[in-house]
Motif scaffolding. Sequence first.
Motif, PDB file in Angstrom:
ATOM      1  N   GLU A  97      40.553  57.025  48.340  1.00 34.28           N
ATOM      2  CA  GLU A  97      39.734  55.418  48.617  1.00 34.28           C
ATOM      3  C   GLU A  97      40.719  54.511  46.653  1.00 34.28           C
ATOM      4  O   GLU A  97      40.371  53.507  46.758  1.00 34.28           O
ATOM      5  N   ASP A  98      41.875  55.036  46.644  1.00 28.96           N
ATOM      6  CA  ASP A  98      42.725  55.245  46.034  1.00 28.96           C
ATOM      7  C   ASP A  98      43.935  54.012  46.267  1.00 28.96           C
ATOM      8  O   ASP A  98      44.297  53.349  45.714  1.00 28.96           O
ATOM      9  N   ASP A  99      43.548  53.404  47.510  1.00 27.64           N
ATOM     10  CA  ASP A  99      44.922  53.167  48.159  1.00 27.64           C
ATOM     11  C   ASP A  99      43.986  51.184  48.135  1.00 27.64           C
ATOM     12  O   ASP A  99      44.493  51.260  49.467  1.00 27.64           O
ATOM     13  N   ILE A 100      43.029  50.963  47.196  1.00 28.84           N
ATOM     14  CA  ILE A 100      43.076  49.537  47.560  1.00 28.84           C
ATOM     15  C   ILE A 100      43.241  49.093  46.573  1.00 28.84           C
ATOM     16  O   ILE A 100      43.242  49.391  45.223  1.00 28.84           O
ATOM     17  N   VAL A 101      43.559  47.587  46.642  1.00 28.92           N
ATOM     18  CA  VAL A 101      43.880  47.464  45.984  1.00 28.92           C
ATOM     19  C   VAL A 101      43.891  45.922  46.046  1.00 28.92           C
ATOM     20  O   VAL A 101      42.930  45.249  46.463  1.00 28.92           O
ATOM     21  N   ARG A 102      42.485  45.354  44.814  1.00 25.51           N
ATOM     22  CA  ARG A 102      41.541  44.138  44.870  1.00 25.51           C
ATOM     23  C   ARG A 102      41.876  43.185  44.247  1.00 25.51           C
ATOM     24  O   ARG A 102      42.875  42.619  43.268  1.00 25.51           O
ATOM     25  N   LEU A 103      41.979  42.131  45.154  1.00 29.71           N
ATOM     26  CA  LEU A 103      42.075  40.983  44.651  1.00 29.71           C
ATOM     27  C   LEU A 103      40.812  39.509  43.848  1.00 29.71           C
ATOM     28  O   LEU A 103      41.613  39.162  43.007  1.00 29.71           O
ATOM     29  N   GLU A 104      39.781  40.035  44.950  1.00 37.28           N
ATOM     30  CA  GLU A 104      38.729  39.647  44.887  1.00 37.28           C
ATOM     31  C   GLU A 104      37.496  40.182  44.476  1.00 37.28           C
ATOM     32  O   GLU A 104      37.728  41.091  45.692  1.00 37.28           O
ATOM     33  N   ASP A 105      36.933  40.324  43.934  1.00 34.73           N
ATOM     34  CA  ASP A 105      35.660  40.824  43.807  1.00 34.73           C
ATOM     35  C   ASP A 105      34.618  40.762  42.833  1.00 34.73           C
ATOM     36  O   ASP A 105      33.671  40.088  42.645  1.00 34.73           O
ATOM     37  N   ASP A 106      33.039  40.384  44.103  1.00 28.50           N
ATOM     38  CA  ASP A 106      31.872  40.401  43.798  1.00 28.50           C
ATOM     39  C   ASP A 106      31.474  40.936  42.631  1.00 28.50           C
ATOM     40  O   ASP A 106      30.560  40.437  41.810  1.00 28.50           O
ATOM     41  N   TYR A 107      31.846  41.898  42.551  1.00 28.70           N
ATOM     42  CA  TYR A 107      31.108  42.737  41.226  1.00 28.70           C
ATOM     43  C   TYR A 107      32.057  43.294  40.250  1.00 28.70           C
ATOM     44  O   TYR A 107      31.831  44.488  39.373  1.00 28.70           O
ATOM     45  N   ASN A 108      33.114  42.963  40.096  1.00 28.54           N
ATOM     46  CA  ASN A 108      33.761  43.213  38.321  1.00 28.54           C
ATOM     47  C   ASN A 108      34.781  44.565  38.592  1.00 28.54           C
ATOM     48  O   ASN A 108      34.596  44.639  37.512  1.00 28.54           O
ATOM     49  N   ARG A 109      34.526  45.188  39.200  1.00 30.94           N
ATOM     50  CA  ARG A 109      35.296  45.857  39.526  1.00 30.94           C
ATOM     51  C   ARG A 109      37.273  46.097  39.459  1.00 30.94           C
ATOM     52  O   ARG A 109      37.619  44.866  39.726  1.00 30.94           O
TER      53      ARG A 109
END
Length: 113
Positions: A101-113
């Motif tokens: 799960e640490d292979d996630i690069v978030r660009l936008e997130d509705d939950y501010n993670r």
Amino acid sequence: MNYKEQRPWGSFENLLDSDICKVKQTIIKPGQAPSYQFHNKRSEVWVVVQGEGLLTLNDNDETVSVGSIIEVPIEAKHRIRNTSNIDLVFIEVQLGKYFGEDDIVRLEDDYNR
């Protein structure tokens, strides 16, 4: 034993976790969406089995519903938003060399993670 994890947008359950692939059932609550993200080490194939959604893949939007098959290549930006009033459910097959799960690069997130 299958592993299930709750998220602010819904949940996922690991159905298979092996050295060559991971298979999950993902449930997205009505009106919700995971982050707009990409992965450096895995590709994904999704099969929608319940509900409807708006898929964003590399900044292009497409409506998806039961029976839709979505291919998400390595490093492709992606998100799916549930646009129906029932849970959006899809089966996700991950292929690659790493499935953490640490292979996630978030660009936008509705939950501010």
